[in-house]
Design an enzyme around this catalytic site. Sequence first.
Site, PDB file in Angstrom:
ATOM      1  N   ASP A   1       0.855  -1.184   0.000  1.00 25.53           N
ATOM      2  CA  ASP A   1       0.000   0.000   0.000  1.00 25.53           C
ATOM      3  C   ASP A   1       0.892   1.237   0.000  1.00 25.53           C
ATOM      4  O   ASP A   1       1.162   1.835   1.036  1.00 25.53           O
ATOM      5  CB  ASP A   1      -0.912  -0.013   1.219  1.00 25.53           C
ATOM      6  CG  ASP A   1      -2.069   0.963   1.078  1.00 25.53           C
ATOM      7  OD1 ASP A   1      -2.119   1.686   0.065  1.00 25.53           O
ATOM      8  OD2 ASP A   1      -2.921   0.993   1.982  1.00 25.53           O
ATOM      9  N   ALA A   2       1.374   1.584  -1.198  1.00 25.34           N
ATOM     10  CA  ALA A   2       2.309   2.693  -1.350  1.00 25.34           C
ATOM     11  C   ALA A   2       1.693   3.884  -2.077  1.00 25.34           C
ATOM     12  O   ALA A   2       2.236   4.978  -2.051  1.00 25.34           O
ATOM     13  CB  ALA A   2       3.554   2.233  -2.107  1.00 25.34           C
ATOM     14  N   LYS A   3       0.573   3.647  -2.776  1.00 23.70           N
ATOM     15  CA  LYS A   3      -0.171   4.709  -3.461  1.00 23.70           C
ATOM     16  C   LYS A   3       0.722   5.561  -4.348  1.00 23.70           C
ATOM     17  O   LYS A   3       0.668   6.791  -4.330  1.00 23.70           O
ATOM     18  CB  LYS A   3      -0.926   5.573  -2.459  1.00 23.70           C
ATOM     19  CG  LYS A   3      -1.955   4.797  -1.631  1.00 23.70           C
ATOM     20  CD  LYS A   3      -2.690   5.696  -0.670  1.00 23.70           C
ATOM     21  CE  LYS A   3      -3.750   4.933   0.124  1.00 23.70           C
ATOM     22  NZ  LYS A   3      -3.160   3.973   1.081  1.00 23.70           N
ATOM     23  N   ARG A   4       1.536   4.916  -5.171  1.00 21.13           N
ATOM     24  CA  ARG A   4       2.458   5.631  -6.040  1.00 21.13           C
ATOM     25  C   ARG A   4       1.743   6.123  -7.306  1.00 21.13           C
ATOM     26  O   ARG A   4       0.821   5.487  -7.801  1.00 21.13           O
ATOM     27  CB  ARG A   4       3.622   4.728  -6.440  1.00 21.13           C
ATOM     28  CG  ARG A   4       4.475   4.222  -5.274  1.00 21.13           C
ATOM     29  CD  ARG A   4       5.049   5.357  -4.451  1.00 21.13           C
ATOM     30  NE  ARG A   4       6.116   4.910  -3.574  1.00 21.13           N
ATOM     31  CZ  ARG A   4       6.207   5.200  -2.290  1.00 21.13           C
ATOM     32  NH1 ARG A   4       5.278   5.945  -1.723  1.00 21.13           N
ATOM     33  NH2 ARG A   4       7.222   4.764  -1.561  1.00 21.13           N
TER      34      ARG A   4
END
Length: 299
Positions: free
Chosen positions: A109-112
Amino acid sequence: MRSSAPTGWPALAEPVLSFGERLDAVFSSRGRLCVGIDPHPYLLEQWRLPDSASGLRQFGLRVVEASVGHAGIVKPQVAFFERHGSAGYSALEEVIAAARSAGILVIADAKRGDVGTSVEAYGQSWLRPGSPLEADALTVSAFQGFGSLDQVVELAVENGKGLFILAATSNPEAAGIQQAVTAAGSSVAESIASDAAEWNALNSPSAARLGSLGLVLGATVQLGAYGITSDSLVRTPILAPGFGHQGAQIADFRRIFGAASSSVVIAASRSILSAGPDGVAAAVARQQEEAAAAPADAS
């Protein structure tokens, strides 16, 4: 399956299963619960762990251990590890490796999100086989346009990985942007959901029930307010935060997502992690059982 390799690239000895195929297999064998690994400082304190890279490592490995035999998916929240710099990332590498070694799918869950070579580099960090941070799927943002993800989508497909694109998230402050109407006349969230569903229909293996391009759709939002219909998402994986601490009930997931409920990954973190190190395994098992027992949508 893997698409044709570019000229000069070595061919694989055997096909790579798509992420959608692997996710569907996990749904069938171990259910749809996704355990968040979110080492908030207050949770570390409750677990009697230091707010340090060592504490994060112990926390994450304990959650992975508690998930084995009960849940087939975990989702480490990268930001909490990133707080501790390179040592935090080292702890995260160990947690991811432990989960994948146990046969658990890992959603980073890095939302890049970015454009061109930048977003491709993010993809190589999280989705390239052999990378220290290799996960099975990655959360991404399409704020700069669906096409900005082209290279990371290609990388994901090439390696049997998945993506979950932010669309209608569970945090209320996002609604103003995600419900905004585009020049094409649809909301931002609806446009992203439509593009993902279309991509899955065109690019998934013919035998696959699920595609590999998913969406983040909060369990606490009214999808109709975003112009999204569940009927259009039956082949699109849905990562659904908002259960437990944020108010949505796992028992209601089929009612919430209707026709698309068979595609839902039920994400829960604080409602599980607050059980503490001695109770976390029982909390994982209990919520997995709750998901399995959820009644069919009666609407």
